[in-house]
Design a protein around this motif. Structure first.
Motif, PDB file in Angstrom:
ATOM      1  N   THR A  45       0.809  -1.146   0.065  1.00 28.66           N
ATOM      2  CA  THR A  45      -0.079   0.005  -0.163  1.00 28.66           C
ATOM      3  C   THR A  45       0.897   1.373  -0.102  1.00 28.66           C
ATOM      4  N   ALA A  46       0.690   2.150  -1.085  1.00 31.08           N
ATOM      5  CA  ALA A  46       1.180   3.350  -1.075  1.00 31.08           C
ATOM      6  C   ALA A  46       0.259   4.347  -0.879  1.00 31.08           C
ATOM      7  N   VAL A  47       0.603   5.583  -0.270  1.00 32.21           N
ATOM      8  CA  VAL A  47      -0.644   6.591   0.008  1.00 32.21           C
ATOM      9  C   VAL A  47      -0.356   7.823  -0.453  1.00 32.21           C
ATOM     10  N   TYR A  48      -1.291   8.247  -1.228  1.00 35.16           N
ATOM     11  CA  TYR A  48      -1.329   9.636  -1.834  1.00 35.16           C
ATOM     12  C   TYR A  48      -2.423  10.479  -1.109  1.00 35.16           C
ATOM     13  N   ALA A  49      -1.859  11.694  -0.904  1.00 32.12           N
ATOM     14  CA  ALA A  49      -3.015  12.586  -0.369  1.00 32.12           C
ATOM     15  C   ALA A  49      -3.238  13.854  -1.261  1.00 32.12           C
ATOM     16  N   ALA A  50      -4.121  14.242  -1.772  1.00 28.96           N
ATOM     17  CA  ALA A  50      -4.520  15.446  -2.447  1.00 28.96           C
ATOM     18  C   ALA A  50      -5.114  16.303  -1.582  1.00 28.96           C
ATOM     19  N   LEU A  51      -5.253  17.607  -1.893  1.00 28.12           N
ATOM     20  CA  LEU A  51      -5.778  18.797  -0.738  1.00 28.12           C
ATOM     21  C   LEU A  51      -6.957  18.334  -0.209  1.00 28.12           C
ATOM     22  N   GLN A  52      -7.907  17.585  -0.916  1.00 28.38           N
ATOM     23  CA  GLN A  52      -9.275  17.385  -0.672  1.00 28.38           C
ATOM     24  C   GLN A  52      -9.245  15.982   0.408  1.00 28.38           C
ATOM     25  N   ASP A  53      -8.352  15.269   0.516  1.00 29.25           N
ATOM     26  CA  ASP A  53      -8.096  14.157   1.260  1.00 29.25           C
ATOM     27  C   ASP A  53      -7.780  14.409   2.615  1.00 29.25           C
ATOM     28  N   TRP A  54      -7.290  15.582   2.786  1.00 25.53           N
ATOM     29  CA  TRP A  54      -7.049  15.790   4.341  1.00 25.53           C
ATOM     30  C   TRP A  54      -8.165  16.109   5.207  1.00 25.53           C
ATOM     31  N   GLY A  55      -8.473  15.059   6.187  1.00 23.54           N
ATOM     32  CA  GLY A  55      -9.818  15.254   7.058  1.00 23.54           C
ATOM     33  C   GLY A  55     -10.926  14.445   6.272  1.00 23.54           C
ATOM     34  N   ALA A  56     -10.695  14.105   4.987  1.00 25.73           N
ATOM     35  CA  ALA A  56     -11.554  13.279   4.738  1.00 25.73           C
ATOM     36  C   ALA A  56     -11.833  11.872   4.833  1.00 25.73           C
ATOM     37  N   GLU A  57     -12.827  11.165   4.610  1.00 28.82           N
ATOM     38  CA  GLU A  57     -12.801   9.691   5.032  1.00 28.82           C
ATOM     39  C   GLU A  57     -11.892   8.811   4.026  1.00 28.82           C
ATOM     40  N   GLY A  58     -11.372   7.953   4.667  1.00 30.39           N
ATOM     41  CA  GLY A  58     -10.561   7.211   3.734  1.00 30.39           C
ATOM     42  C   GLY A  58      -8.854   7.209   4.089  1.00 30.39           C
ATOM     43  N   LEU A  59      -8.541   8.698   4.023  1.00 31.51           N
ATOM     44  CA  LEU A  59      -7.121   8.860   4.301  1.00 31.51           C
ATOM     45  C   LEU A  59      -6.420   8.044   5.418  1.00 31.51           C
ATOM     46  N   GLU A  60      -7.171   8.324   6.584  1.00 35.26           N
ATOM     47  CA  GLU A  60      -6.366   7.564   7.832  1.00 35.26           C
ATOM     48  C   GLU A  60      -6.591   6.100   7.828  1.00 35.26           C
ATOM     49  N   GLN A  61      -7.582   5.386   7.210  1.00 31.06           N
ATOM     50  CA  GLN A  61      -7.422   4.070   7.083  1.00 31.06           C
ATOM     51  C   GLN A  61      -6.298   3.624   6.018  1.00 31.06           C
ATOM     52  N   ARG A  62      -6.150   4.417   4.896  1.00 27.26           N
ATOM     53  CA  ARG A  62      -4.720   4.081   4.070  1.00 27.26           C
ATOM     54  C   ARG A  62      -3.618   4.174   4.739  1.00 27.26           C
ATOM     55  N   VAL A  63      -3.394   5.332   5.745  1.00 26.93           N
ATOM     56  CA  VAL A  63      -2.314   5.301   6.398  1.00 26.93           C
ATOM     57  C   VAL A  63      -1.971   4.324   7.404  1.00 26.93           C
TER      58      VAL A  63
END
Length: 199
Positions: free
Chosen positions: A141-159
């Motif tokens: 798993t690699a993690v990409y974060a766009a501006l709209q990902d911060w605070g949005a659902e899904g980023l923390e689970q990928r991290v």
């Protein structure tokens, strides 16, 4: 156990550094049975020494310390901002001056940040091939974060998933396997759906 974090963010604060810190927290919280010594390498601070190393072939003291830290690491987190649909030149230059055999067999977790989700494939078409070329073992798993990902659902689970995979690679276990799917009441298993069609 030594974990080295390479962040190629250019601003302060940097979204690449924030993502790197979240990945670091996910790894350290999931490594069991060992203390994790974390070293953060901010490439922004080494830009001049990296440029000098490219033209002279010799690292300055701070760059030498960073290169030695990467060489001695049990695991590596590498995060770059996206520029022109790829990792930054500073990020690539750092790995250009690194000894070509240093990352052989070393577990690596890659991440990237960008302005839009359209650049998320940078992880697969640029970063993963770079570390495969260097013979590193890249976490699935690699993690990409766009501006709209911060605070949005899904980023923390990928991290968390990516951090767990690197933690397991660092502790010598097999790469993370997804948890078996437990069928809930709202999901009908495929076999039952097929059986219903036959009746």
């Amino acid at each position: 156990m030594k974990l080295v974090v390479v962040s190629a963010g250019l601003s302060a604060p940097s979204s690449s550094r924030i993502l790197a810190d979240r990945l670091t927290q996910a790894v350290t919280s999931q490594v069991s049975g060992a203390d994790v010594d974390v070293t953060v390498v901010e490439l922004r601070d080494l830009a001049v020494e990296i440029a000098h190393n490219l033209v002279t072939g010799f690292p300055g003291p701070a760059l030498k310390e960073a290169l030695d830290a990467v060489a001695g690491a049990d695991g590596l987190i590498a995060v770059s901002p996206v520029f022109s649909a790829s990792y930054s030149g500073l990020f690539k230059s750092f790995f250009d001056v690194l000894d070509k055999d240093v990352l052989t067999g070393k577990p690596v977790l890659v991440g990237a940040t960008g302005g839009t989700p359209r650049h998320s494939l940078v992880l697969e078409h640029a970063m993963r091939p770079l570390f495969a070329h260097l013979r590193a073992v890249v976490a699935p798993t690699a993690v990409y974060a766009a501006l709209q990902d911060w605070g949005a659902e899904g980023l923390e689970q990928r991290v968390e998933r990516a951090g767990g995979e690197l933690a397991r690679l660092m502790t010598g276990l097999a790469a993370a396997r997804p948890a078996p799917v437990e069928w809930g009441d709202d999901v009908i298993p495929f076999e039952r759906q097929l059986a219903a069609l036959r009746t």
